[in-house]
Scaffold this motif. Structure first.
Motif, PDB file in Angstrom:
ATOM      1  N   ARG A  22       0.849  -1.178   0.000  1.00 47.85           N
ATOM      2  CA  ARG A  22       0.000   0.000   0.000  1.00 47.85           C
ATOM      3  C   ARG A  22       0.891   1.237   0.000  1.00 47.85           C
ATOM      4  N   CYS A  23       0.655   2.116  -0.901  1.00 47.63           N
ATOM      5  CA  CYS A  23       1.438   3.335  -1.014  1.00 47.63           C
ATOM      6  C   CYS A  23       0.898   4.378  -0.049  1.00 47.63           C
ATOM      7  N   GLU A  24       1.815   5.081   0.580  1.00 46.92           N
ATOM      8  CA  GLU A  24       1.418   6.126   1.527  1.00 46.92           C
ATOM      9  C   GLU A  24       0.972   7.407   0.812  1.00 46.92           C
ATOM     10  N   TYR A  25       1.350   7.539  -0.450  1.00 45.13           N
ATOM     11  CA  TYR A  25       1.052   8.761  -1.185  1.00 45.13           C
ATOM     12  C   TYR A  25       0.006   8.496  -2.255  1.00 45.13           C
ATOM     13  N   PRO A  26      -0.846   9.455  -2.507  1.00 45.12           N
ATOM     14  CA  PRO A  26      -1.831   9.270  -3.582  1.00 45.12           C
ATOM     15  C   PRO A  26      -1.119   9.278  -4.941  1.00 45.12           C
ATOM     16  N   GLN A  27      -1.761   8.705  -5.919  1.00 52.19           N
ATOM     17  CA  GLN A  27      -1.169   8.681  -7.250  1.00 52.19           C
ATOM     18  C   GLN A  27      -1.029  10.103  -7.778  1.00 52.19           C
ATOM     19  N   MET A  28       0.070  10.298  -8.504  1.00 54.38           N
ATOM     20  CA  MET A  28       0.285  11.613  -9.099  1.00 54.38           C
ATOM     21  C   MET A  28      -0.673  11.780 -10.266  1.00 54.38           C
ATOM     22  N   THR A  29      -1.357  12.905 -10.294  1.00 51.23           N
ATOM     23  CA  THR A  29      -2.289  13.159 -11.386  1.00 51.23           C
ATOM     24  C   THR A  29      -1.687  14.100 -12.418  1.00 51.23           C
ATOM     25  N   THR A  30      -0.673  14.871 -12.028  1.00 48.44           N
ATOM     26  CA  THR A  30      -0.005  15.765 -12.973  1.00 48.44           C
ATOM     27  C   THR A  30       1.497  15.484 -12.922  1.00 48.44           C
ATOM     28  N   PRO A  31       2.167  15.623 -14.051  1.00 51.48           N
ATOM     29  CA  PRO A  31       3.612  15.389 -14.051  1.00 51.48           C
ATOM     30  C   PRO A  31       4.332  16.475 -13.247  1.00 51.48           C
ATOM     31  N   PRO A  32       5.475  16.140 -12.660  1.00 51.93           N
ATOM     32  CA  PRO A  32       6.206  17.133 -11.881  1.00 51.93           C
ATOM     33  C   PRO A  32       6.809  18.208 -12.779  1.00 51.93           C
ATOM     34  N   ASP A  33       7.028  19.364 -12.207  1.00 50.90           N
ATOM     35  CA  ASP A  33       7.687  20.460 -12.923  1.00 50.90           C
ATOM     36  C   ASP A  33       9.194  20.256 -12.766  1.00 50.90           C
ATOM     37  N   TYR A  34       9.825  19.678 -13.778  1.00 49.06           N
ATOM     38  CA  TYR A  34      11.235  19.333 -13.686  1.00 49.06           C
ATOM     39  C   TYR A  34      12.130  20.561 -13.556  1.00 49.06           C
ATOM     40  N   ASN A  35      11.762  21.657 -14.180  1.00 51.80           N
ATOM     41  CA  ASN A  35      12.562  22.878 -14.044  1.00 51.80           C
ATOM     42  C   ASN A  35      12.551  23.372 -12.596  1.00 51.80           C
ATOM     43  N   LYS A  36      11.398  23.325 -11.964  1.00 53.63           N
ATOM     44  CA  LYS A  36      11.294  23.756 -10.569  1.00 53.63           C
ATOM     45  C   LYS A  36      12.091  22.815  -9.661  1.00 53.63           C
ATOM     46  N   LEU A  37      11.981  21.515  -9.911  1.00 52.15           N
ATOM     47  CA  LEU A  37      12.746  20.553  -9.119  1.00 52.15           C
ATOM     48  C   LEU A  37      14.242  20.770  -9.294  1.00 52.15           C
ATOM     49  N   ALA A  38      14.685  21.034 -10.517  1.00 56.55           N
ATOM     50  CA  ALA A  38      16.104  21.266 -10.772  1.00 56.55           C
ATOM     51  C   ALA A  38      16.580  22.531 -10.065  1.00 56.55           C
TER      52      ALA A  38
END
Length: 82
Positions: free
Chosen positions: A14-30
């Motif tokens: 069982r995953c503790e996090y809900p499924q991602m519905t939108t892709p991550p913002d890779y520029n923001k993460l970088a």
């Protein structure tokens, strides 16, 4: 004393996090990653103990690599796989 195992139960994952519905913002993460990295490097550079230990480590590497280069030169390149 070891207990005998008579049955193994598998529990569903069982995953503790809900499924991602939108892709991550890779520029923001970088940007966040680089910002954190720069902050950590700046903090380490301003700590005299870290700087001293790093310079000692680099001196050790320099001496070790000098010994390796000297041994390689005196060996005349023997054992280089050719």
């Amino acid at each position: 004393m070891r207990a005998d195992v008579t049955r193994i139960e598998w529990l569903p994952l069982r995953c503790e996090y809900p499924q991602m519905t939108t892709p991550p913002d890779y520029n923001k993460l970088a940007q966040q990653y680089l910002s954190l990295w720069q902050e950590q490097i700046a903090n380490a550079a301003s700590d005299p103990a870290v700087s001293d230990n790093l310079s000692r480590m680099m001196a050790g590497w320099q001496s070790m690599m000098g010994a390796v280069a000297q041994a390689s030169a005196t060996a005349g390149g023997e054992g280089d796989g050719e």
